[in-house]
Design a protein around this motif. Structure first.
Motif, short mmCIF file in Angstrom:
data_model
loop_
_atom_site.label_atom_id
_atom_site.label_comp_id
_atom_site.label_asym_id
_atom_site.label_seq_id
_atom_site.Cartn_x
_atom_site.Cartn_y
_atom_site.Cartn_z
N THR A 1 -0.15 31.29 -2.47
CA THR A 1 0.07 32.72 -2.23
C THR A 1 1.43 32.96 -1.59
O THR A 1 2.18 33.84 -2.01
N LYS B 1 -3.10 34.07 6.09
CA LYS B 1 -4.30 34.34 5.29
C LYS B 1 -4.37 35.81 4.87
O LYS B 1 -5.42 36.28 4.42
N GLY B 2 -3.25 36.52 5.00
CA GLY B 2 -3.21 37.94 4.68
C GLY B 2 -3.13 38.18 3.18
O GLY B 2 -3.05 37.26 2.38
N THR B 3 -3.15 39.46 2.84
CA THR B 3 -2.99 39.85 1.44
C THR B 3 -1.54 39.63 1.02
O THR B 3 -0.65 39.50 1.87
N ASN B 4 -1.30 39.63 -0.27
CA ASN B 4 0.06 39.49 -0.77
C ASN B 4 0.97 40.55 -0.15
O ASN B 4 2.09 40.25 0.25
N GLU B 5 0.49 41.78 -0.07
CA GLU B 5 1.31 42.86 0.47
C GLU B 5 1.61 42.68 1.95
O GLU B 5 2.72 42.95 2.41
N GLU B 6 0.63 42.19 2.72
CA GLU B 6 0.86 41.96 4.16
C GLU B 6 1.92 40.87 4.36
O GLU B 6 2.79 40.99 5.22
#
Length: 170
Positions: free
Chosen positions: A33, A153-158
């Motif tokens: 990611t 471990k965040g979202t792609n946007e974060e």
């Protein structure tokens, strides 16, 4: 301390104002990611000469990370652009080849990769350096020598937002 003989996968100019060091393992889903997200963020800054990205493959011995460690021995750091593309492909297809060593070796063979000499010394120095710098998980990132905390471990946007803010303010 790193010796001059040990080289890493380096993208960008030695004269870049900002240096990003990424400790990764190709068997790690969070590294998949991370590279997917930062690839498009860093690319224009690397091309313009503003950012130098040093990728250090950390060998780990648990589960899929061990298959990633094996794959790391096949990366030819002397061809950085091709090797980066191979690395991105391996990270994107990680679930296909990390289930067994046989699948990992078959995947590396289909990419035409061969085991590289000198990996053992590089691996040891990276492990020693990582321990010295407190790298406990992958991915871990340093920007201009300082550890950069981002939502691993965040979202792609974060993840993208954290790096856009940091790189564009450098």
């Amino acid at each position: 301390m790193m010796t001059n003989e040990v080289r890493h996968l380096v993208l960008g100019s030695e004269e870049a104002a900002t240096t990003v060091e990424s400790y990764i393992n190709m068997g790690c889903p969070f590294c998949s990611t991370y590279i997917e997200v930062i690839d498009e963020i860093f690319a224009p800054h690397i091309e313009s000469g503003e950012v130098k990205h040093i990728i250090k493959h950390v060998d780990r011995t648990n589960g899929a990370l061990l298959k990633g460690a094996v794959a790391g021995t096949y990366l030819n750091i002397h061809e950085p652009e091709k090797t980066y593309e191979d690395m991105k492909h391996l990270l994107e297809t990680r679930p296909e080849w990390t289930a067994s060593f046989e699948e990992a070796l078959m995947k590396l063979e289909t990419l035409g990769l061969v085991e590289q000499e000198g990996h053992g010394a590089r691996s040891k120095e990276i492990l020693d350096e990582a321990a010295e710098r407190g790298v406990r998980v992958v991915p871990t990132v340093f920007i201009d020598g300082d550890k950069f905390d981002f939502p691993v471990k965040g979202t792609n946007e974060e993840i993208a937002e954290a790096f856009r803010g940091k790189i564009e303010s450098s």
